[in-house]
Structure formats: C-alpha cells, structure tokens
Scaffold this active site. Sequence first.
Site, short mmCIF file in Angstrom:
data_model
loop_
_atom_site.label_atom_id
_atom_site.label_comp_id
_atom_site.label_asym_id
_atom_site.label_seq_id
_atom_site.Cartn_x
_atom_site.Cartn_y
_atom_site.Cartn_z
N GLU C 72 0.82 -1.21 0.00
CA GLU C 72 0.00 0.00 0.00
C GLU C 72 0.85 1.25 0.00
OE1 GLU C 72 -0.56 -2.68 1.74
OE2 GLU C 72 -2.48 -3.36 0.94
N HIS C 141 -10.29 -5.96 8.18
CA HIS C 141 -11.29 -5.82 7.13
C HIS C 141 -12.56 -5.16 7.65
CE1 HIS C 141 -8.62 -8.98 5.70
NE2 HIS C 141 -9.10 -8.83 4.49
#
Lengths: 259, 109, 341
Positions: C72, C141
């Site tokens: 990321e 998540h």
Amino acid sequence: MRTDIASTLHWQQHEPALDAGRAPVLLVHGFASSTALNWEATGWVRDLTAAGRRVLTVDLLGHGESSAPLETDVYAPSRLRAAVLEVLALAGIRVREAGNPATGVDLVGYSLGSRLAWELAAERPDLINRAVLGGMSAEDPLADFDLDAADRFLADASAIAHASTASLMTLMQLAPGANAPALLRLVAAIKAERFEPGASVPARPLLFVTGDRDVLATGTTQLAALAGGSEVLWLPARTHTNAVSSRAFKQAAIEFLGR
Amino acid sequence: MAEISFPLPDLGEGLLEATVLEWLVKVGDQVERNQPFVEVETTKSSVELPSPIAGIVLTLHGEPGDVVLVDRPLITFAVADDSAGIVGTVPQEAAPKRRVRLSVVLDED
Amino acid sequence: MSETLELVRETPLLQLSMQQAINRALGEILEHDDRALIFGEDVGVLGGVFRVTDGLQQRFGANRVFDTPLAESGILGTAIGLAMAGFHPIPEVQFDGFAYPAVNQIITQLARMNYRSRGRLPMPVTLRVPSFGGIRAPEHHGESLESLFAHVPGLKVVSPSNPQQAYHLLKHAASMPDPVIFMEPKARYWNKAAVDLADDQDSISLEGSVIARPGKHATLVAWGAMVSRCLQVAELAAEDGIELEVLDLRWLKPIDEAGLAASVSRTRRAIVVHEGPHTAGLGAEVAALVSQSCFDTLRAPVERVTGFDVPYPSGDLEDEYIPNIDRILFGVQRVLEYRRG
C-alpha cells in the site's frame, strides 16, 4: 475435556446436528496419528455427525493433545484400552440393551486403533455394538521394529538398516506433531504385549476396510475368517496412508453402523 | 458471473505438492462454502479440502493420481457477481428487530 | 429544437447496487478524463474483490486500470508521483485495515504536497477505501479510519450511504484538486436503490450533509452504513410516537457545521452514531460542534453510540460491536428523558 486417568487424556464429544437416536461412535486413531489427522482433516467427524451420530474422539496417550510421558508401562495396549473404557464411562455410555439402538457404543478404528477396537469388541460384547476396523494387520507392524536402531537414529542420525523400522521412523518424523521419543516407548510397550488375534475373537459384527495397495495391513482376509460372518471392503488403489480419507470407506462405515 | 481460482494451499511442514486422490465434486456442481471438494494425499497424510467459497465448479485442475503443486490452481469456480469478495459474506437484509421501546413524556415548551 | 430534445431524453433512473453505481462512476470518469488512472490490488484482471472495478481494464486497457504489488505504501507513493506529473490517480486500498502501511505516504506527502509547494503541486488523488465492518470478515477488514484521516490537514474525507450518493460523490471527489479519502461502506455494497444519473448540480447536492429523514424530537447524526441503520431506528421510534431526524453527514472533513447546527437547533437533541471506537472518534467532534452552535437550545448532552475501545473484533462478534438498533434506541431514550437539574 481431560479425564482423570492420569489427567492426561484428551477426548471430545461431537454432537450431531440432528440426533438419529443411535449409539455414539467412538473413533480410535492409528500409530503416530491423532484425532485431528485421522478423523477431522479426513472428514470423518463431519460425515458421522451429519449422519446423525454422536461422535467420541480420543487422542491416545503419546498422541495429539494428550500427554506423552517418557515411560514404557503406561503405553501397554491393555492400559490404552482401559483408558478408552474410562472415556466411554465418562461419556455416559450405557451397556447394550436389546431393542434399544441408543445404548452401547460403535467403534471405528484405524491401524493400531483397529487392533485396540478388535480387543475391546472381544472383551466387552456387552458394551460394543459393532466395529469398523480399517487398515488392520493380523501381525503387529510394530512388533519387529528395531528400537535400538531408532534410538541411535534419534541420538546421532545413524542410518537405520532395517527397512520397516526406517520407514516407520520416517513416518514419525513426518507426521505433524508426532512425538518420536514417546512413540518409541509405545513401540516398546507393544513389543511386550503383542497382538494375538486368536486369543480373543470378537463376537460382534465387524466390517474390515483395507486399501488393496496397503502393504502394512496384511491379514485382513485371515482376520475376517477368524471372526466368522464379518464383512470386508477392499478400497481400490488405496494405500495405508490414503485409505483413511476415502469416501467409499466413510460411506460403508456409516451404512454398516446404521444397521 | 466471475471466475475465481483457488490454489492448493500449503498443507503444512514445508510440503510443496500433493496428489489428487479423488474429486468429490464435478464440473457444473454447485458447491457450498466449507463443503469438501477434493481428497488429496501428501507424503504424510491424506485430507479432504473444504471449499473456501460457494460457487459452481468450472474447472478441476488435475486428474486423480496427478501431482499438484502448492500455490498452483486446484479448482476454479464461477461465482455470482453479487457474492462477496475473497473475504467476508454478503450481509443479509432482515426486518429490523428491537427489544427497546421508547417511553418518555415530552414536556415541550 | 430544444423542446424536441427534452422530449426524447430518457430519464436516467436506474436500480443499481452501490458497487454497480461506483463501477459506473469510475467508467465515466475514465471516459471523460484521459488523465484519470485506476490502480490497486486486484482491481485489474480480477475486477476488484468486491467487483467494483469489474470490466474496467477490458474497457480502458491495462495502462489505465492496472494491478499493483501488495504494497500500500507503493500504491500511494505511485499515486503521489503520478499526481505530481499531472495525472488524476484513483488508487484503491483493498480494505480499510490495509491503509495503515500507506499512512506515512498519505499524511507526510499526499496531504501536504500542495501546501509544501505553495500550490504548484496539487494532489488530485481520490483514494477509494472499502471501509467499516458488517461483512463477517477477518481482522483488518472492518475498521473505521475516518477520525484518523479527518485529523490530517490537507485531506478531505467523504463516505456515501447509498448508491445515488456513491455515484455522484465519487465523480465529484475525482473532479477536485485535493486529495479525497473516499470511504465506501462495504456492508452496503450489495443494496440496490434508484440512482438518478443526471449530472444536474441543482437537484443533487454534492457538498455538505443531507437530511435523510426529517423529524422533530431528536437528530441522529450518522454516515456510511450507519445511515441506513439509523433510518430503521427512526422507523421504529415512530411506532413509539417519537419523530427522529436522520442527518447523513456524508463529508467527514470538512464537516458541515451549518447543516448540523440547523438540524439540531430544530430538534434540540442529538445522538451521533458511528462504528469506530468511542474515544476520539468523530462523534466527539460532532458533539463539540453541536455544543458550540446549539448550546442555548440543547435539551440534553449529545449522546454518542459507537463501537468500543477495543480492536475491531472477529466476524462472529461484530454484531455486538457495531451499534445495533437497541443500543441506538437506548441512546435516544437517554437523550429524551434527560432533565436539567
């Protein structure tokens, strides 16, 4: 749950989604295996509970989540069987009653577990309804194990000359979580208390299931003849290692135990 | 529809391959999540593998007896576009349930 | 001539799920802005783990819609460099909890490049982040990062609550010269609703908050997936004779202070609802703004119904963590029964 039996034995009950009202099924795993490897990863617990059977599993001493003392006497097959019977008592298994299919217990064994199941069925016909004996040998594959060579191998990796000792040693090294020093004590105890199928023969209905490429489980035909009226299923192209997860094996066992 | 393939997972202890023993599903079958779809053997044991998702079987990568490698595709599913992604599940729309009731005297001024 | 055109123009009103609405918006952005690029983990060949970028690589090619390594920090670094070179990147961080490795790039570069360069290097980057919980997923998540990003000067933060808003707010965000964190409530991806595709700036407000349901006894302030839950609560409260207003905050940075003040000054009570942890959550900012603007008219302290001060739990516990209908109703009850004294 841990039994008081040396407060060391790991056993579990697996409840069916929909209870078929039949006796529980006790699963007894093989040498250097465990409940997790022999019965869970292979789908046995799931398929039996899905068939409405309450399932009891036990990790034999020296295996799985049970403790693994480094002494020989505790591994005597007679003591392993006594421990299994104590688990059955703790699980509330009742003596068989005629006409009540919820009483008694059914057994499924594999390899060493089948030897123990054979002896249990012979000793306790009042308790055992039926037994499925997988990958079973008439002679102990462990009986001619070269313990000294195995000890030397563990100490300094000396090569093992004896072929079946070497392959069993490899099995012990490969099997996830197998405790080789404890398993060698079990081998010593088995050598001192050998399997003698003729000494006591089960009178209960038996189903033998063996892979037709299983070179360890010799004598299926001979054992089936000894226990008159028992049934035999040969699994095509299966070995001692891979017969246990066979769908045909599980389906035959569920059908046989459901009769 | 979308296609999602799953590789042979690492079955532990550094093993790099496994042998397909028996497919428990066939192409075109609807498979539910956690339903066993294949029986495989490694050098030390044989196991059933549960399906990580629900879907329709598109491809079985290998015949019984074939060796498959860890991280190489094992099975490919067709899944509905509105099914969840790789992780998680689609939240079920249900009628709202309550246990709390409001009870107040509104002294509006 | 113009009358004829009016007659044949179809009303572009479609039933779309939020994932379809976002997919459509992304397609239009790529079509109309040749400097727009989409990239992230699995957004290309797979079409996104939630199918949000489905078909875009086939349509626009792998030079404009491409997969990145699982890094990321690299995704955001790439976006920053591309923005400096004049592109309009729309990167995706696959899940909220995967944004943490990119936080350094976001805070120390993305948010302040414009400031640092005295306006010579604007950062027209729209970072899409599937956010919040509710889908029974494992760790990383289900997190709520709005208060983290709202605290960073230079960032804008927005979260749509339905397909209509997702479609228009995303297109609006992508047209801005500033970095926008676009938080997609993944629990709402599959819910379909009517979407008016007309880019009619007069009928579709793009800035500030919106009143999702008018009411007079108290205002529920929410964003993302909590808006639909608060609408359910308002429906249930109506059975008890209580009329709750639901204010969909939408923009979490900057917060629509005027819209918030206008609603609460009418209802005189406010409950702010969010999934993120309680302490220093965005609810605290909302409560402070309301206290400041409505101090004289407030009938009760602002109530906060939030997640707990624990790491986001595993899927089987998330119903206990995310504010549920009863917890929100309790908050409403506390605010309504409060008496000065």
